[in-house]
Design a protein around this motif. Structure first.
Motif, PDB file in Angstrom:
ATOM      1  N   PHE A 307     -10.339   3.291   9.697  1.00 32.57           N
ATOM      2  CA  PHE A 307      -8.956   2.827   9.620  1.00 32.57           C
ATOM      3  C   PHE A 307      -8.503   2.563   8.185  1.00 32.57           C
ATOM      4  O   PHE A 307      -7.312   2.639   7.884  1.00 32.57           O
ATOM      5  CB  PHE A 307      -8.781   1.567  10.466  1.00 32.57           C
ATOM      6  CG  PHE A 307      -8.858   1.819  11.937  1.00 32.57           C
ATOM      7  CD1 PHE A 307      -7.751   2.293  12.625  1.00 32.57           C
ATOM      8  CD2 PHE A 307     -10.032   1.610  12.631  1.00 32.57           C
ATOM      9  CE1 PHE A 307      -7.822   2.546  13.991  1.00 32.57           C
ATOM     10  CE2 PHE A 307     -10.108   1.860  13.995  1.00 32.57           C
ATOM     11  CZ  PHE A 307      -9.004   2.333  14.683  1.00 32.57           C
ATOM     12  N   ALA A 308      -9.453   2.271   7.302  1.00 30.22           N
ATOM     13  CA  ALA A 308      -9.086   2.050   5.907  1.00 30.22           C
ATOM     14  C   ALA A 308      -8.522   3.316   5.261  1.00 30.22           C
ATOM     15  O   ALA A 308      -7.710   3.235   4.340  1.00 30.22           O
ATOM     16  CB  ALA A 308     -10.304   1.559   5.116  1.00 30.22           C
ATOM     17  N   GLN A 309      -8.943   4.472   5.762  1.00 27.10           N
ATOM     18  CA  GLN A 309      -8.432   5.749   5.233  1.00 27.10           C
ATOM     19  C   GLN A 309      -6.917   5.846   5.395  1.00 27.10           C
ATOM     20  O   GLN A 309      -6.213   6.389   4.539  1.00 27.10           O
ATOM     21  CB  GLN A 309      -9.102   6.913   5.957  1.00 27.10           C
ATOM     22  CG  GLN A 309      -8.676   8.288   5.515  1.00 27.10           C
ATOM     23  CD  GLN A 309      -9.695   8.962   4.632  1.00 27.10           C
ATOM     24  OE1 GLN A 309      -9.649   8.804   3.426  1.00 27.10           O
ATOM     25  NE2 GLN A 309     -10.600   9.707   5.226  1.00 27.10           N
ATOM     26  N   PHE A 310      -6.411   5.329   6.494  1.00 25.43           N
ATOM     27  CA  PHE A 310      -4.975   5.291   6.749  1.00 25.43           C
ATOM     28  C   PHE A 310      -4.255   4.484   5.673  1.00 25.43           C
ATOM     29  O   PHE A 310      -3.175   4.861   5.200  1.00 25.43           O
ATOM     30  CB  PHE A 310      -4.743   4.686   8.134  1.00 25.43           C
ATOM     31  CG  PHE A 310      -3.303   4.581   8.546  1.00 25.43           C
ATOM     32  CD1 PHE A 310      -2.594   5.698   8.951  1.00 25.43           C
ATOM     33  CD2 PHE A 310      -2.656   3.354   8.545  1.00 25.43           C
ATOM     34  CE1 PHE A 310      -1.266   5.592   9.348  1.00 25.43           C
ATOM     35  CE2 PHE A 310      -1.338   3.243   8.933  1.00 25.43           C
ATOM     36  CZ  PHE A 310      -0.642   4.374   9.334  1.00 25.43           C
ATOM     37  N   LEU A 311      -4.867   3.377   5.263  1.00 30.42           N
ATOM     38  CA  LEU A 311      -4.285   2.538   4.210  1.00 30.42           C
ATOM     39  C   LEU A 311      -4.353   3.228   2.854  1.00 30.42           C
ATOM     40  O   LEU A 311      -3.409   3.139   2.059  1.00 30.42           O
ATOM     41  CB  LEU A 311      -5.018   1.196   4.149  1.00 30.42           C
ATOM     42  CG  LEU A 311      -5.029   0.368   5.441  1.00 30.42           C
ATOM     43  CD1 LEU A 311      -5.856  -0.889   5.248  1.00 30.42           C
ATOM     44  CD2 LEU A 311      -3.605   0.020   5.872  1.00 30.42           C
ATOM     45  N   TYR A 312      -5.465   3.908   2.587  1.00 29.97           N
ATOM     46  CA  TYR A 312      -5.607   4.620   1.314  1.00 29.97           C
ATOM     47  C   TYR A 312      -4.506   5.667   1.153  1.00 29.97           C
ATOM     48  O   TYR A 312      -3.948   5.828   0.065  1.00 29.97           O
ATOM     49  CB  TYR A 312      -6.967   5.313   1.223  1.00 29.97           C
ATOM     50  CG  TYR A 312      -8.163   4.410   1.349  1.00 29.97           C
ATOM     51  CD1 TYR A 312      -8.103   3.061   0.991  1.00 29.97           C
ATOM     52  CD2 TYR A 312      -9.381   4.899   1.823  1.00 29.97           C
ATOM     53  CE1 TYR A 312      -9.211   2.236   1.116  1.00 29.97           C
ATOM     54  CE2 TYR A 312     -10.491   4.085   1.943  1.00 29.97           C
ATOM     55  CZ  TYR A 312     -10.402   2.754   1.597  1.00 29.97           C
ATOM     56  OH  TYR A 312     -11.501   1.950   1.713  1.00 29.97           O
ATOM     57  N   PHE A 313      -4.197   6.365   2.247  1.00 28.65           N
ATOM     58  CA  PHE A 313      -3.148   7.386   2.180  1.00 28.65           C
ATOM     59  C   PHE A 313      -1.815   6.777   1.777  1.00 28.65           C
ATOM     60  O   PHE A 313      -1.076   7.345   0.969  1.00 28.65           O
ATOM     61  CB  PHE A 313      -2.991   8.106   3.517  1.00 28.65           C
ATOM     62  CG  PHE A 313      -1.733   8.930   3.599  1.00 28.65           C
ATOM     63  CD1 PHE A 313      -1.659  10.172   2.990  1.00 28.65           C
ATOM     64  CD2 PHE A 313      -0.600   8.449   4.254  1.00 28.65           C
ATOM     65  CE1 PHE A 313      -0.499  10.921   3.029  1.00 28.65           C
ATOM     66  CE2 PHE A 313       0.561   9.199   4.311  1.00 28.65           C
ATOM     67  CZ  PHE A 313       0.613  10.437   3.689  1.00 28.65           C
ATOM     68  N   SER A 426       0.682  10.815  13.586  1.00 30.72           N
ATOM     69  CA  SER A 426       0.041  12.063  13.162  1.00 30.72           C
ATOM     70  C   SER A 426      -0.857  11.841  11.951  1.00 30.72           C
ATOM     71  O   SER A 426      -1.976  12.368  11.885  1.00 30.72           O
ATOM     72  CB  SER A 426       1.099  13.126  12.846  1.00 30.72           C
ATOM     73  OG  SER A 426       1.871  13.427  13.980  1.00 30.72           O
ATOM     74  N   VAL A 427      -0.365  11.060  10.993  1.00 31.75           N
ATOM     75  CA  VAL A 427      -1.190  10.728   9.824  1.00 31.75           C
ATOM     76  C   VAL A 427      -2.448   9.981  10.269  1.00 31.75           C
ATOM     77  O   VAL A 427      -3.561  10.269   9.805  1.00 31.75           O
ATOM     78  CB  VAL A 427      -0.384   9.869   8.816  1.00 31.75           C
ATOM     79  CG1 VAL A 427      -1.293   9.366   7.702  1.00 31.75           C
ATOM     80  CG2 VAL A 427       0.760  10.680   8.231  1.00 31.75           C
ATOM     81  N   ALA A 428      -2.282   9.032  11.189  1.00 31.72           N
ATOM     82  CA  ALA A 428      -3.419   8.260  11.680  1.00 31.72           C
ATOM     83  C   ALA A 428      -4.436   9.160  12.378  1.00 31.72           C
ATOM     84  O   ALA A 428      -5.649   9.060  12.134  1.00 31.72           O
ATOM     85  CB  ALA A 428      -2.928   7.166  12.630  1.00 31.72           C
ATOM     86  N   LEU A 429      -3.966  10.055  13.229  1.00 30.22           N
ATOM     87  CA  LEU A 429      -4.871  10.955  13.953  1.00 30.22           C
ATOM     88  C   LEU A 429      -5.578  11.931  13.029  1.00 30.22           C
ATOM     89  O   LEU A 429      -6.732  12.303  13.259  1.00 30.22           O
ATOM     90  CB  LEU A 429      -4.087  11.725  15.021  1.00 30.22           C
ATOM     91  CG  LEU A 429      -3.632  10.914  16.239  1.00 30.22           C
ATOM     92  CD1 LEU A 429      -2.686  11.740  17.103  1.00 30.22           C
ATOM     93  CD2 LEU A 429      -4.834  10.452  17.053  1.00 30.22           C
ATOM     94  N   ALA A 430      -4.894  12.351  11.965  1.00 28.54           N
ATOM     95  CA  ALA A 430      -5.488  13.317  11.041  1.00 28.54           C
ATOM     96  C   ALA A 430      -6.504  12.672  10.106  1.00 28.54           C
ATOM     97  O   ALA A 430      -7.495  13.325   9.722  1.00 28.54           O
ATOM     98  CB  ALA A 430      -4.389  14.002  10.225  1.00 28.54           C
TER      99      ALA A 430
END
Length: 497
Positions: A307-313, A426-430
């Motif tokens: 989930f941290a990847q979502f924040l990094y984006f 979509s961003v979250a799923l990717a």
């Protein structure tokens, strides 16, 4: 163009050795051409052979004689690493054209000059620019996704689905963007059909009414020397425009309106979007047959709740689009927006901060590749920024939240709330299932953000372009002039994104 040409010459002539994942990709591409098939020989390859198909067509178009006569030795001699890398230069040019056409399609009033400036800005975006000169799938993947989006907006759904299928051959997660474009395209198509049917119905009623009035007038005598005035209706176009820009009072009303219109035109929508459904069914069948979404090196690419990847984006995208997000005006706009909706915005900020703290505490994954591969800039960002102190990842959470609030607020000015929500999902799923932090994965959603961000002044565009160019030259210099060696592996290593 001159900068790109110079960089291309330096990289291709000065660095013939393959860098990063190129030894695997180029080697498998050469084997694929010798076999003349789409099967991959290297078990480390994680993506389908879409890039090899493009290279095969590209090389065959340059040397049709060797292709027709099937002289394998001559064909392999012609197909050098530099030639394979040049495939992505062609793809980057196509990306520029597609960004230009998409901007004119999304915002017709933007003008060709401004659209060209935006296209150049996207071409200079450091991560996209850097991989233009290496044999990676990212540039071709972006081109296929942008082509899919453009043809979906133009309502050429079969062509769009074909590009969607090919984009999946370049990177499996592109299926998410195909679903995103198809879902929003279906809603827009249903709204178009609803407005069209209403206008046709109103026109038929007006025609019947005018015919009755005309027949009634015919029964009366007309004064001599006077012409009867024709009953024209100039309101049809206005009705179409006003109906297509409906303002909803609540998100629930917007959802129900979309469901109603989709159900009202279910047959037409299903027929129009059946090619996307066919591609999706084939993809699901592939996942069942393959036992997962990744082809090779499955143990290193296990789906993880990152989930941290979502924040990094959010932070990387907002920082890359600096003039839109990190300015005093933008901060002031967000502050006033929060003041207008104090209760809602306060609750949303507290929930976002809480979830972000949970994400960075429990779901911040340090992949073994991230910790071990010191060729990538993410290795140093992780060590020198995120892990410089145990509190740093928590200190950054307000910046993550601000970045995402700014992104959502800007998108909400030009798109419906349903579109914005589907983009965020979509961003979250990717990104969330990906355990490895790779800025390359952020390129497609970032370009979509650029396409739907408001137009800024030429001065800001020029300043951002110069900033991108400075980063490009820095990464180019590091790649060319700061090589290093690994003790455990032969060959020269170079810094890459």
């Amino acid at each position: 163009a001159l900068c790109s040409r110079g960089a291309r010459g330096w990289i291709w002539s000065g660095v013939s050795q393959r860098s990063g994942e190129e030894p695997v990709r180029v080697g498998d591409g050469e084997a694929d051409r010798r076999r003349g098939s789409g099967r991959m020989g290297d078990p480390m390859i994680t993506t389908p052979p879409g890039l090899y198909y493009i290279s095969l067509a590209y090389v065959a178009s340059l040397f049709p004689g060797a292709w027709v006569t099937r002289i394998a030795e001559a064909f392999d001699a012609l197909c050098t690493t530099a030639l394979l890398r040049s495939t992505n230069v062609i793809m980057a040019m196509i990306c520029g054209v597609l960004v230009h056409d998409l901007l004119l399609c999304i915002r017709p009033k933007i003008g060709k000059r401004k659209a060209t400036a935006f296209a150049i800005l996207v071409a200079l975006y450091p991560i996209h620019w850097f991989f233009t000169f290496l044999y990676y799938t990212d540039v071709a993947s972006l081109a296929a996704v942008l082509a899919m989006y453009l043809f979906c907006l133009k309502k050429q759904f079969w062509v769009s689905a074909a590009f969607g299928a090919f984009s999946i051959l370049l990177r499996q997660t592109n299926v998410i963007w195909m679903i995103f474009f198809a879902a929003n395209g279906a809603i827009a198509h249903a709204q178009y059909l609803y407005v069209k049917d209403n206008v046709c119905y109103e026109n038929s009623e007006l025609t019947d009414k005018s015919n009755k009035e005309a027949s009634h007038m015919d029964n009366k005598t007309t004064a001599p020397g006077l012409r009867r005035r024709r009953n024209n209706n100039p309101i049809n176009k206005r009705e179409v425009v006003s109906e297509s820009n409906i303002m909803y009072s609540s998100f629930t009303e917007e959802i129900w309106d979309a469901i109603f219109k989709l159900w009202n035109s279910k047959c037409e929508v299903l027929i129009a979007f059946i090619p996307f459904a066919m591609v999706l069914l084939v993809f699901v069948a592939f996942i069942v047959w393959n036992g997962g979404i990744v082809l090779g090196a499955k143990e290193a690419h296990v789906v993880s709740p990152h989930f941290a990847q979502f924040l990094y984006f959010g932070l990387v995208s907002a920082a890359a689009l600096l003039p839109w997000h990190f300015t005093p005006t933008r901060a002031s706009d967000l502050f006033h927006w929060c003041r207008k909706n104090k209760t809602y915005s306060s609750f949303a900020i507290l929930v976002a901060l809480g979830l972000s703290l949970v994400a960075v505490h429990l779901f911040s994954i340090a992949h073994p590749y991230l910790l071990a591969d010191n060729r990538h800039y993410t290795f140093y960002i992780w060590r020198k920024v995120i892990q410089v102190h145990w509190m740093m990842k928590y200190i950054l959470t307000p910046v993550y939240v601000y970045s995402w609030f700014s992104i959502v607020n800007i998108l909400g000015k030009s798109q419906t709330r349903l579109w914005v929500l589907s983009f965020v999902l979509s961003v979250a799923l990717a990104l969330i299932p990906a355990p490895l932090v790779e800025f390359r994965y952020y390129t497609i959603p970032l370009v979509i953000l650029v396409l739907h961000s408001p137009v800024i002044s030429n001065v800001k565009l020029l300043a951002l372009g110069f900033l991108y160019a400075a980063v490009d030259f820095f990464t180019l210099a590091m790649f060319l002039f700061r090589p290093f060696q690994w003790q455990h592996e032969p060959g020269t290593q170079r810094f890459i994104w």
